[in-house]
Write a protein that holds these residues in place. Structure first.
Motif, PDB file in Angstrom:
ATOM      1  N   LYS A   7      14.187   8.859  53.011  1.00  0.00           N
ATOM      2  CA  LYS A   7      14.158  10.472  53.022  1.00  0.00           C
ATOM      3  C   LYS A   7      14.335  10.890  51.634  1.00  0.00           C
ATOM      4  CE  LYS A   7      16.829  12.809  56.046  1.00  0.00           C
ATOM      5  NZ  LYS A   7      17.821  13.351  56.771  1.00  0.00           N
ATOM      6  N   ILE A   8      14.971   9.973  50.760  1.00  0.00           N
ATOM      7  CA  ILE A   8      15.294  10.665  49.223  1.00  0.00           C
ATOM      8  C   ILE A   8      14.968   9.256  48.499  1.00  0.00           C
ATOM      9  CG2 ILE A   8      17.501  10.436  49.455  1.00  0.00           C
ATOM     10  CD1 ILE A   8      17.434  13.417  47.753  1.00  0.00           C
TER      11      ILE A   8
ATOM     12  N   LEU B 180       9.509  14.554  47.181  1.00  0.00           N
ATOM     13  CA  LEU B 180       8.275  13.783  47.149  1.00  0.00           C
ATOM     14  C   LEU B 180       7.353  13.920  45.750  1.00  0.00           C
ATOM     15  CD1 LEU B 180       7.211  14.866  50.797  1.00  0.00           C
ATOM     16  CD2 LEU B 180       7.779  12.411  49.943  1.00  0.00           C
ATOM     17  N   TRP B 181       7.788  15.092  45.088  1.00  0.00           N
ATOM     18  CA  TRP B 181       7.427  15.081  43.783  1.00  0.00           C
ATOM     19  C   TRP B 181       7.833  13.809  42.871  1.00  0.00           C
ATOM     20  CZ3 TRP B 181      10.047  15.254  39.044  1.00  0.00           C
ATOM     21  CH2 TRP B 181      11.233  15.679  38.936  1.00  0.00           C
ATOM     22  N   GLN B 182       8.917  13.336  43.192  1.00  0.00           N
ATOM     23  CA  GLN B 182       9.417  12.190  42.270  1.00  0.00           C
ATOM     24  C   GLN B 182       8.594  11.056  42.449  1.00  0.00           C
ATOM     25  OE1 GLN B 182      13.660  11.968  42.954  1.00  0.00           O
ATOM     26  NE2 GLN B 182      14.119  13.628  41.159  1.00  0.00           N
TER      27      GLN B 182
ATOM     28  N   HIS C  39       3.498  16.313  42.834  1.00  0.00           N
ATOM     29  CA  HIS C  39       4.115  16.769  41.705  1.00  0.00           C
ATOM     30  C   HIS C  39       3.231  17.872  40.930  1.00  0.00           C
ATOM     31  CE1 HIS C  39       6.078  15.855  37.607  1.00  0.00           C
ATOM     32  NE2 HIS C  39       6.385  16.976  37.919  1.00  0.00           N
ATOM     33  N   ARG C  40       2.027  17.592  40.869  1.00  0.00           N
ATOM     34  CA  ARG C  40       1.217  18.630  40.314  1.00  0.00           C
ATOM     35  C   ARG C  40       1.047  19.706  41.110  1.00  0.00           C
ATOM     36  NH1 ARG C  40      -2.172  14.128  39.232  1.00  0.00           N
ATOM     37  NH2 ARG C  40      -3.248  14.434  41.137  1.00  0.00           N
TER      38      ARG C  40
ATOM     39  N   ASP D  81      15.241  17.995  32.479  1.00  0.00           N
ATOM     40  CA  ASP D  81      14.008  18.064  32.986  1.00  0.00           C
ATOM     41  C   ASP D  81      13.391  16.623  33.811  1.00  0.00           C
ATOM     42  OD1 ASP D  81      12.753  20.706  32.381  1.00  0.00           O
ATOM     43  OD2 ASP D  81      13.030  19.893  30.189  1.00  0.00           O
ATOM     44  N   GLY D  82      13.990  15.757  33.739  1.00  0.00           N
ATOM     45  CA  GLY D  82      13.710  14.732  34.865  1.00  0.00           C
ATOM     46  C   GLY D  82      14.111  14.756  36.370  1.00  0.00           C
ATOM     47  N   GLN D  83      15.302  15.551  36.416  1.00  0.00           N
ATOM     48  CA  GLN D  83      15.686  15.652  37.634  1.00  0.00           C
ATOM     49  C   GLN D  83      15.351  17.099  37.937  1.00  0.00           C
ATOM     50  OE1 GLN D  83      17.272  13.649  39.673  1.00  0.00           O
ATOM     51  NE2 GLN D  83      17.421  15.025  41.359  1.00  0.00           N
ATOM     52  N   ASN D  84      15.327  17.980  37.269  1.00  0.00           N
ATOM     53  CA  ASN D  84      15.218  19.439  37.801  1.00  0.00           C
ATOM     54  C   ASN D  84      14.278  20.234  36.675  1.00  0.00           C
ATOM     55  OD1 ASN D  84      18.574  19.199  38.336  1.00  0.00           O
ATOM     56  ND2 ASN D  84      16.976  19.709  39.803  1.00  0.00           N
TER      57      ASN D  84
END
Length: 279
Positions: free
Chosen positions: A48-49, A80-82, A88-89, A263-266
């Motif tokens: 899930k994460i 999912l962007w991570q 991510h794009r 910025d790595g998390q948010n």
């Protein structure tokens, strides 16, 4: 991508707490989003994460919900962007960030978390609920985008919004349970608000405020109903002590009222003071 908002759309969002953007994605863009989401979901293998063991249908420790019911509402895969560069794009597109900024009145927008929401055939309804009370910050301007990857219909679980409720709700949450009306035990004065259905063609999208009451119907069909969503945090938001999706190692570095500006998390995907640097 249809990213230019009219003043009427902005005014409607601020009055009702939601707005639907018909035809948000062009047909080729819709296919790119479908491919990216399907690929990212497959790559996760049900996790899930990132960094947590729970899989879809299991208690994840993120949401205060009835896990036995919630597991039958949808498959939920977060951030999912991570774990997928293509997604991510797409999620970090500054044009989407600018829309979120214009609707919310925020000068900057960060990703809080994304999530693929897949209602399997015969999936449970999504109980009327609020989003913001789950999150690790309390900014009333927080909002989400919800992108239909399949047609969202009355039969397969389209969204429903209770217009204007974001002006009256606060940070008390009913949670997602088998009781669709549980939210009115907390906000009995809103029980007479008429719900507005939001069926959407694939490629359309909606934005909604994190304190606007909303839910979705059951999937009464034999096909899944896919959606990709992303919650956006206004830049300058501060930590309220709730864990939600924050990694434990990062959370240990935070004190109540610290800025959530990692910025790595948010990631900051749009800033009105530096828009030219984020295109």
């Amino acid at each position: 991508m249809k990213t230019d908002l009219s003043q009427d759309q902005i005014a409607s969002y601020r009055e009702d707490g939601f707005v639907v953007i018909d035809g948000f994605l062009e047909p080729e863009e819709l296919e790119a989003w479908r491919d990216a989401v399907d690929g990212a979901v497959s790559e996760r293998k049900g996790v899930k994460i990132p960094g947590r063991p729970a899989k879809t249908g299991e208690d994840d420790g993120i949401n205060d919900v009835d896990a036995s019911y919630f597991g039958g509402v949808f498959d939920q895969l977060i951030n999912l962007w991570q774990t997928d560069a293509a997604l991510h794009r797409l999620i970090a597109d500054p044009r989407i960030g600018k829309m979120a900024s214009e609707l919310s009145g925020s000068s900057g927008i960060r990703i809080w978390h994304d999530q693929a929401l897949i209602k399997r055939p015969w999936a449970n309804p999504t109980t009327l609920h609020l989003d913001l009370p789950y999150w690790s910050f309390d900014d009333r301007n927080a909002l989400s985008i919800w992108i239909a990857l399949d047609d969202a219909t009355f039969e397969n679980g389209c969204l429903y919004f209770l217009p204007g409720t974001q002006k009256h709700t606060d940070l008390v949450q009913a949670g997602i349970s088998p009781n669709m009306s549980a939210i009115f035990e907390i906000y009995p004065e809103l029980v007479s608000v008429k719900a507005v259905a939001a069926p959407m063609k694939a490629g359309s999208a909606s934005f909604h405020n994190g304190l606007c009451i909303h839910g979705a119907g059951a999937n009464m069909t034999t096909a899944p109903r896919r959606a990709m969503t992303c919650a956006f945090m206004p830049d300058g938001s501060r930590y309220n002590g709730k864990a939600n999706v924050l990694p434990e190692d990062y959370r240990k570095t935070l004190a109540i009222d610290d800025l959530l500006n990692d910025d790595g998390q948010n990631p900051l995907i749009y800033s009105s003071s530096k828009p030219e640097e984020r295109h």
